[in-house]
Scaffold this motif. Structure first.
Motif, mmCIF file in Angstrom:
data_model
loop_
_atom_site.group_PDB
_atom_site.id
_atom_site.type_symbol
_atom_site.label_atom_id
_atom_site.label_comp_id
_atom_site.label_asym_id
_atom_site.label_seq_id
_atom_site.Cartn_x
_atom_site.Cartn_y
_atom_site.Cartn_z
ATOM 1 N N ALA B 15 41.973 22.502 1.664
ATOM 2 C CA ALA B 15 41.141 23.710 1.757
ATOM 3 C C ALA B 15 39.913 23.580 0.865
ATOM 4 O O ALA B 15 38.808 23.971 1.251
ATOM 5 N N LEU B 18 37.419 21.359 2.559
ATOM 6 C CA LEU B 18 36.753 22.066 3.653
ATOM 7 C C LEU B 18 35.694 23.021 3.108
ATOM 8 O O LEU B 18 34.588 23.111 3.647
ATOM 9 N N ASP B 19 36.038 23.694 2.016
ATOM 10 C CA ASP B 19 35.070 24.605 1.385
ATOM 11 C C ASP B 19 33.777 23.877 1.037
ATOM 12 O O ASP B 19 32.692 24.424 1.155
ATOM 13 N N THR B 22 31.919 23.856 4.414
ATOM 14 C CA THR B 22 31.568 25.103 5.086
ATOM 15 C C THR B 22 30.979 26.125 4.126
ATOM 16 O O THR B 22 30.462 27.137 4.565
ATOM 17 N N ILE B 105 38.922 25.794 17.155
ATOM 18 C CA ILE B 105 39.864 25.321 16.140
ATOM 19 C C ILE B 105 41.271 25.840 16.425
ATOM 20 O O ILE B 105 42.268 25.199 16.116
ATOM 21 N N ASN B 109 45.712 24.907 15.743
ATOM 22 C CA ASN B 109 46.670 25.794 15.090
ATOM 23 C C ASN B 109 47.821 26.127 16.044
ATOM 24 O O ASN B 109 48.994 26.062 15.654
ATOM 25 N N HIS B 131 38.786 19.892 8.712
ATOM 26 C CA HIS B 131 39.265 21.226 9.086
ATOM 27 C C HIS B 131 40.632 21.121 9.789
ATOM 28 O O HIS B 131 41.528 21.923 9.544
ATOM 29 N N MET B 134 43.366 20.048 7.355
ATOM 30 C CA MET B 134 43.767 21.214 6.574
ATOM 31 C C MET B 134 44.818 22.030 7.338
ATOM 32 O O MET B 134 45.816 22.474 6.765
ATOM 33 N N ILE B 135 44.606 22.195 8.638
ATOM 34 C CA ILE B 135 45.592 22.916 9.456
ATOM 35 C C ILE B 135 46.924 22.157 9.467
ATOM 36 O O ILE B 135 47.993 22.756 9.303
ATOM 37 N N MET B 138 48.664 22.815 6.412
ATOM 38 C CA MET B 138 49.129 24.205 6.401
ATOM 39 C C MET B 138 50.506 24.301 7.059
ATOM 40 O O MET B 138 51.324 25.131 6.685
#
Lengths: 401, 401
Positions: B15, B18-19, B22, B105, B109, B131, B134-135, B138
């Motif tokens: 995350a 990714l930050d 983005t 996206i 997910n 991105h 990251m998923i 998750m």
């Protein structure tokens, strides 16, 4: 063949129950007291046309409406939520603690992502909203039902179950509950917030019907009594603007918003900006107060006809709630009538469907709970249609006694 | 204090990466080669205004645009996807196998929800899109990187790792890959689909850049070679219509669509109907072909300027890809230049940011991989701005050698 994840099998039964309710949500072929949709008359088309002309321009506002948005939502919409929806109802919060979500159901999904590992316990009302219990099962949570009375969740039962099960969350719809229409008393709201703080449990307050009140006084939300950040307030624009806009919001602590922002990025990046831009202008231009009054007037009339018609046509010893707002009347037929079993015959013979009571009871509820119950929606149908079809339904049920 | 679910801690590092990309996506204060946003000139505002006047009426179309939609999406948009986007590219499928999603996206997910239990393995390209990793984190998946060359994923490596790790999914961006711009060869596409069938592994084909091709010939998607339902095709309207509309779609087997429909209900109920209604009309009215040509012309010019400027101003022995489409050029600086470390100084001194190469390498990649690399976006900035700022950046890097 492909082996699916465990959640797929765990959620299967709840998903079927939900299908029985939403299956007809987008169809026009049956008279549906099962759906939970706004009145056709409750959509602000004139405002939408005007606003979209204004928004879709080569301007800062125009670009904001079509480009990527931030995971937490439009700054201006978060402010509108505070000013127009929260402060007037006694919930004083900063825009930074508001997060815009993709509809009013997503807050429950996001909170599960934040908090729930498989096997974690969530306490719920009995009966409760099958859509959210389906989500809880999707996260492989153990759902434990708590007792309700006319003032909402019975907190002695909640406290006992908090001690026994150490749940991660307590889920409640405190205002015009779905499916019963019951509203939690002010005193219980205060005490439930305190229980959250005392036992370090998140209170998830799902309040989508709050604004559409037809009689009685507005009550402070549970979140207004939260001093420790344990209560999360969730709401929706579905009932007051448009369900298709898929706009909702939640109010949570700084730390939770930060975490939820990452989770949101991994779920759908951000909430759609076209609807956010249009909805923001709808509030900014001051359309909301008149719109709200207009839709409440429509729904009040429909509720009254629904209640009168049930009283006039349903079998003797039928009980029902008399909600001060929201979308639903909860009907308890004499025990001898099995509304769950009759549903398919009624759909076939009368072309009428309703919310099957038993669908709103999760595992752990007493055997056969709700089989004589019906969730009757009054928001989506015109008064004449309600009267005529409740009469038909009542006459059918009279014969089934 | 509140104990979060395990996924929250597992996803934390990705995350943050990714930050870093983005964080600037919605800001106008910095020259960003990091973002992956469409050109300001690429939004069809005139069409949006016209269409919204037409849609927001008290008509069947109007109600469809504001009320609840079905979990799988607008029937008419699903048909448009088949007719206008899939069939012309050689993917012949029924509308029933297309599901509309909340952005491009969300398919990743939803597929994780369908398939991934904690500890399950997903094979990815190296480097790959942060991105999506990251998923994957998750969902507590184990992400295993596979080798790429100029023709995309090296399938010998993929097959070996399928045998070794028994993954649930292989994730690929076959066309103008993010971040490298590399396109998988036709022969490998065919063979990858076969590997999915042979080993009962889902091939998740994420193809958001497919339509925006500036040179060379369109290649058949992997899904076109799938005979067993093991390949899932995912795409987005972000690059060809509007990222803020949050519209995407996936193509999958009947059985998967049925399961994904339940999962979608538990995630956000349905995709927002306002954007679906507007987007459907955009295609129906025939605006798409001219719009696509117009944006490809814009991007082709920007890509050419980006490539020329890198060649002219970046340090000797800099390598870069020459993509036939998409948004990105992948730059490999001489090993002695650490573009990851320099990023914050460059942001401060030059007011320029770029995609930090190392962010696109997941766990398991060689130590220090990508530190001398940059993902340079050319879609969002005008030619003059690209030339001027690549020059500044190049001169700075020359001094750092």
């Amino acid at each position: 063949m492909t082996k699916y994840a465990k959640r797929v099998y765990v959620m299967e039964e709840e998903a079927k129950k939900l299908d029985s309710l939403t299956g007809n949500l987008t169809s026009n072929d049956i008279i549906s007291f099962a759906a939970g949709a706004p009145a056709k008359e409750a959509y602000p088309f004139d405002a939408l046309r005007e606003i979209s002309q204004d928004v879709f321009q080569k301007s800062a506002k125009g670009y904001e409406s079509v480009k990527y948005g931030s995971a937490v939502g439009f700054p201006s919409l978060r402010e509108m939520v505070c000013e127009e929806l929260l402060t007037p109802r006694g919930l004083h919060t900063k825009a930074e603690n508001v997060m815009i979500t993709s509809g009013g159901i997503q807050p429950m999904n996001l909170l599960c992502q934040l908090l729930i590992d498989p096997g974690d316990v969530i306490l719920v009302e009995t009966p409760t909203f099958v859509h959210t219990t389906m989500i809880f099962k999707m996260f492989q949570a153990k759902v434990v039902p708590c007792v309700m009375d006319d003032d909402g969740m019975v907190l002695e039962d909640v406290e006992e179950k908090i001690k026994k099960y150490r749940p991660k969350m307590v889920y409640t719809i405190p205002t015009f509950q779905n499916p019963t229409g019951i509203t939690m008393s002010l005193e219980r709201r205060r005490r439930l917030a305190e229980l959250g703080s005392k036992y370090d449990v998140v209170i998830l307050e799902d309040d989508p019907y709050r604004e559409i009140r037809y009689s009685g006084e507005h009550l402070l939300p549970i979140k207004a009594f939260d001093t420790t950040g344990h209560t999360v307030f969730a709401n929706s624009f579905s009932k007051i603007f448009s369900p298709g806009s898929r706009l909702g919001y939640l109010v949570a602590s700084d730390e939770m918003i930060r975490r939820l922002s990452d989770i949101k990025l991994g779920t759908d990046t951000c909430t759609n900006t076209i609807a956010q831009a249009i909805c923001t202008e709808f509030f900014k231009k001051g359309y909301y107060p008149d719109h709200l009054k207009r839709i409440c007037d429509i729904y009040r009339g429909r509720r009254d006809v629904m209640l009168e018609s049930i009283d006039a046509y349903f079998p003797e010893r039928t009980k029902h709630t008399c909600p001060d707002g929201g979308y639903y009347v909860w009907v308890e037929l004499p025990k001898s009538i099995d509304a769950t079993e009759l549903a398919s015959r009624i759909a076939k013979e009368l072309n009428i469907c309703y919310g099957i009571g038993s669908a709103f009871y999760s595992e752990g509820a007493p055997e056969g709970a709700g089989r004589n119950c019906m969730r009757m929606n009054f928001s989506g149908l015109e008064q004449e249609v309600i009267r005529e079809n409740v009469k038909k339904l009542g006459e059918f049920l009279q014969e089934e006694r």
